[in-house]
Design a protein around this motif. Sequence first.
Motif, short mmCIF file in Angstrom:
data_model
loop_
_atom_site.label_atom_id
_atom_site.label_comp_id
_atom_site.label_asym_id
_atom_site.label_seq_id
_atom_site.Cartn_x
_atom_site.Cartn_y
_atom_site.Cartn_z
N VAL A 89 1.03 -1.15 0.03
CA VAL A 89 0.02 0.07 -0.07
C VAL A 89 0.85 1.24 0.06
O VAL A 89 0.57 2.29 -0.61
N ILE A 90 1.88 1.14 0.71
CA ILE A 90 2.83 2.41 0.84
C ILE A 90 3.45 2.59 -0.58
O ILE A 90 3.60 3.59 -0.99
N ALA A 91 4.11 1.43 -1.22
CA ALA A 91 4.26 1.47 -2.62
C ALA A 91 3.50 2.03 -3.52
O ALA A 91 3.89 2.90 -4.50
N ALA A 92 2.22 1.52 -3.35
CA ALA A 92 1.13 1.90 -4.51
C ALA A 92 0.89 3.37 -4.13
O ALA A 92 0.52 4.17 -5.01
N ARG A 93 0.87 4.00 -2.69
CA ARG A 93 0.52 5.44 -2.43
C ARG A 93 1.62 6.33 -3.15
O ARG A 93 1.39 7.21 -3.82
N THR A 94 2.99 5.88 -2.92
CA THR A 94 3.97 6.54 -3.48
C THR A 94 3.94 6.74 -4.99
O THR A 94 4.25 7.83 -5.44
N ALA A 95 3.35 5.54 -5.60
CA ALA A 95 3.60 5.38 -7.19
C ALA A 95 2.40 6.35 -7.45
O ALA A 95 2.32 7.02 -8.71
N SER A 96 1.25 6.30 -6.87
CA SER A 96 0.02 7.06 -7.48
C SER A 96 0.30 8.71 -7.26
O SER A 96 0.05 9.50 -7.99
N HIS A 97 0.88 8.99 -6.08
CA HIS A 97 1.40 10.55 -5.86
C HIS A 97 2.49 10.97 -7.03
O HIS A 97 2.33 12.05 -7.32
N THR A 98 3.34 10.09 -7.17
CA THR A 98 4.26 10.34 -8.23
C THR A 98 3.66 10.65 -9.77
O THR A 98 3.74 11.62 -10.55
N ALA A 99 2.64 9.58 -9.99
CA ALA A 99 2.01 9.75 -11.43
C ALA A 99 1.10 10.93 -11.28
O ALA A 99 0.78 11.69 -12.35
N ALA A 100 0.49 11.14 -10.20
CA ALA A 100 -0.60 12.19 -9.97
C ALA A 100 0.12 13.67 -10.46
O ALA A 100 -0.33 14.37 -10.97
N THR A 134 -6.63 1.04 -9.27
CA THR A 134 -5.92 0.05 -9.74
C THR A 134 -4.77 -0.48 -8.85
O THR A 134 -4.68 -1.67 -8.36
N LEU A 135 -4.14 0.30 -8.22
CA LEU A 135 -2.79 0.20 -7.55
C LEU A 135 -3.18 -0.35 -6.23
O LEU A 135 -2.72 -1.19 -5.71
N TYR A 136 -4.22 0.27 -5.48
CA TYR A 136 -4.65 -0.10 -4.11
C TYR A 136 -5.49 -1.66 -4.04
O TYR A 136 -4.96 -2.23 -3.08
N SER A 137 -6.20 -1.69 -5.04
CA SER A 137 -6.77 -2.85 -5.06
C SER A 137 -5.68 -4.06 -5.53
O SER A 137 -5.41 -5.14 -5.01
N ALA A 138 -4.70 -3.68 -6.46
CA ALA A 138 -3.75 -4.77 -6.66
C ALA A 138 -2.82 -5.05 -5.55
O ALA A 138 -2.54 -6.21 -5.01
N ALA A 139 -2.48 -3.88 -4.65
CA ALA A 139 -1.85 -4.02 -3.36
C ALA A 139 -2.32 -4.98 -2.56
O ALA A 139 -1.80 -5.84 -1.58
N PHE A 140 -3.88 -4.79 -2.27
CA PHE A 140 -4.59 -5.55 -1.36
C PHE A 140 -4.64 -7.04 -2.01
O PHE A 140 -4.44 -7.90 -0.83
N PHE A 141 -4.70 -7.24 -3.04
CA PHE A 141 -5.08 -8.71 -3.18
C PHE A 141 -3.57 -9.46 -3.52
O PHE A 141 -3.83 -10.64 -2.96
N ILE A 142 -2.79 -8.68 -3.88
CA ILE A 142 -1.44 -9.24 -3.97
C ILE A 142 -1.08 -9.78 -2.35
O ILE A 142 -0.18 -10.59 -2.35
N GLY A 143 -1.27 -8.62 -1.66
CA GLY A 143 -0.79 -8.94 -0.20
C GLY A 143 -1.63 -10.12 0.25
O GLY A 143 -0.89 -11.05 1.28
N LEU A 144 -2.82 -10.34 -0.06
CA LEU A 144 -3.34 -11.60 0.62
C LEU A 144 -2.82 -12.77 -0.01
O LEU A 144 -2.75 -13.74 0.61
N LYS A 145 -2.63 -12.80 -1.46
CA LYS A 145 -2.18 -13.90 -2.15
C LYS A 145 -0.68 -14.41 -1.60
O LYS A 145 -0.31 -15.51 -1.66
#
Length: 448
Positions: A190-201, A225-236
Motif C-alpha cells: 500500500v505504501i508503494a502504491a501510494r508513492t507511485a500514485s502520488h508520483t504519477a498524479a 488499480t494500484l490499491y486494489s492490486a496491493a490488497f489482493f497481492i498482499g493476501l495472495k
Amino acid sequence: MEGEYETILSGLEELWSMLWLNLRLLWLPNQLGQLATILSCVALAWLLDRQIGPKFEDWIRSLEGRPKWQLRWLIVLRNRMALAYFATLCWLASGAFSLIYTFPSRRYLLTLAATIATAWLFIRIAAQVVRNRSLRRLTVWGLTIYATIYYLGLVDEAAILLDDISIEFGDFKLSVLAILKAAIVTALLVIAARTASHTAARRIGANEDISPSMRVLTVKFLQITLYSAAFFIGLKAVGFDLTGLAVLSGAIGLGLGFGLQKVVSNLVSGVIILLDKSIKPGDVISLGDTFGWIEELGARYVSVVTRDGKEYLIPNEDLITGQVVNWSHTNQFVRIDLFFGTAYGDDPHLVRKIAIEAAHSVKRVLSSRPAVCHITGFGDSSVDYILRFWISDPVEGLTNVRGNVYLALWDAFKKHGISIPFPQREVTVLKGSELRTETIRPRPDTGS
C-alpha cells in the motif's frame, strides 16, 4: 482444542527457557561488568542530551528561512540524540573491552546493546518517510520489536509460538503469524502504491496535453488499480485463497448495494462527469442559488467555491440529474442583460447610444463583441430598455460587473440630462365635482 493449548504452552515454555538461559548468563562476573557499563552508558547519554540538546535546539531556531525539509530532519535528529549517544557510547565501550578481552563472548552484552540501539535509531529515522502519524508509530513499534527479537536470536521460537496460536475453519488455518505477515506485506504494498500514485498524479497534473477532466479520471483509475492490486497481492502472498474471498465479497457487495445506493450512485455519477467532460476543474457553474467555480472533482462530490469564500460539497448525482448552468463549458464568454427605464421626454436614440458607450467604458466589458441596447416596451412611467454586453471572465464574478455598468449608466445619464423616472400617480378632479378638505383634531387625553 486441548491439543492446541498444549502446543501453545510448549512454545511458551521453550521461549521462556531461552530467555532464562540468557538471564542466567547475566550473573557471570564478566557479564555483570558489561551490564554495569551499559547502565553507565544510559546515564551518560541522558546527561549529554540534557547539556547539548538545548544548544542544538537554539542552533535550529537560528536557521529560520532554510527549506522546511532540512529543518524537519534536524528536528528528527534532535529528538533521537539520546539514543544516538547511547549507541555511540556502547560501541566505544565494546571497543575498549576488546582491548582487554580477546574473546568476543567477553563483550557480548555490550555489542548486543550497541547493535540493538543502532537498529532502533535507524528505524526511527527511516520511519519518517511515512507521513501518516498513526501508521508511522505502528511501523516504528513493529520494526523495533522485530529487530529486538532478531538480535536476541528468538525469531524461530517467536514464529513457532505465533503460528501455534490459530483458528481453523475446516481445511483453512488462520494463525497470528499469517495475519502479521499479511498485514506487513499489504502495508508495504500500500505504501508503494501510494508513492507511485502520488508520483504519477504530479506528472499527469503537469501534462497540459491532457484535459483537466481526463487528468482527474486517469489519477482516480490509477489509484483504484494500484490499491486494489496491493490488497489482493498482499493476501495472495501469504497464502490466502482468493476464490473463497471472491464469493464472500460478492455476497457482501450484494448486501451493501441496497444499503449504499446513494453512495454508489454518486460514484457512478462522478465517473460519468469525468467521461463526458461536462464539468471540469476551473469551470464556473450555477446550481440553484449556488454560484461559483469548480475547485475539485471528488469520487463522491464536487467542491464548488463561491465568491464569498464558502465551499459547497455538491453530490455528483445532483449534477447529473439537476439543471446546471456551466458558464464556461465550451468557452468563457458570458452575456449579461441589464434592464432600465428613462423618461418619455428623453430621446430614445440618444439613450441607446449613451448606454452602449457607458457599457464599453467598463474595463471587463468586451469591445470585440459590441454591446447592444433595445427598447422593450412603453411602461406606465418610463420607456423600458434592455442593455446587453459580453464578458470573458465569469470567474471574477457577475454581480460586481453589473454594478459597475449601472454606475456608468448613472454617471452618463446625469451628464447628458437624461432622467430615470420613478412611478407616479395623477389624480384628476372631474368637472362639477367638489373637493373639500377637513382637519380632524385629536381628542384631548382625559387620563382615564
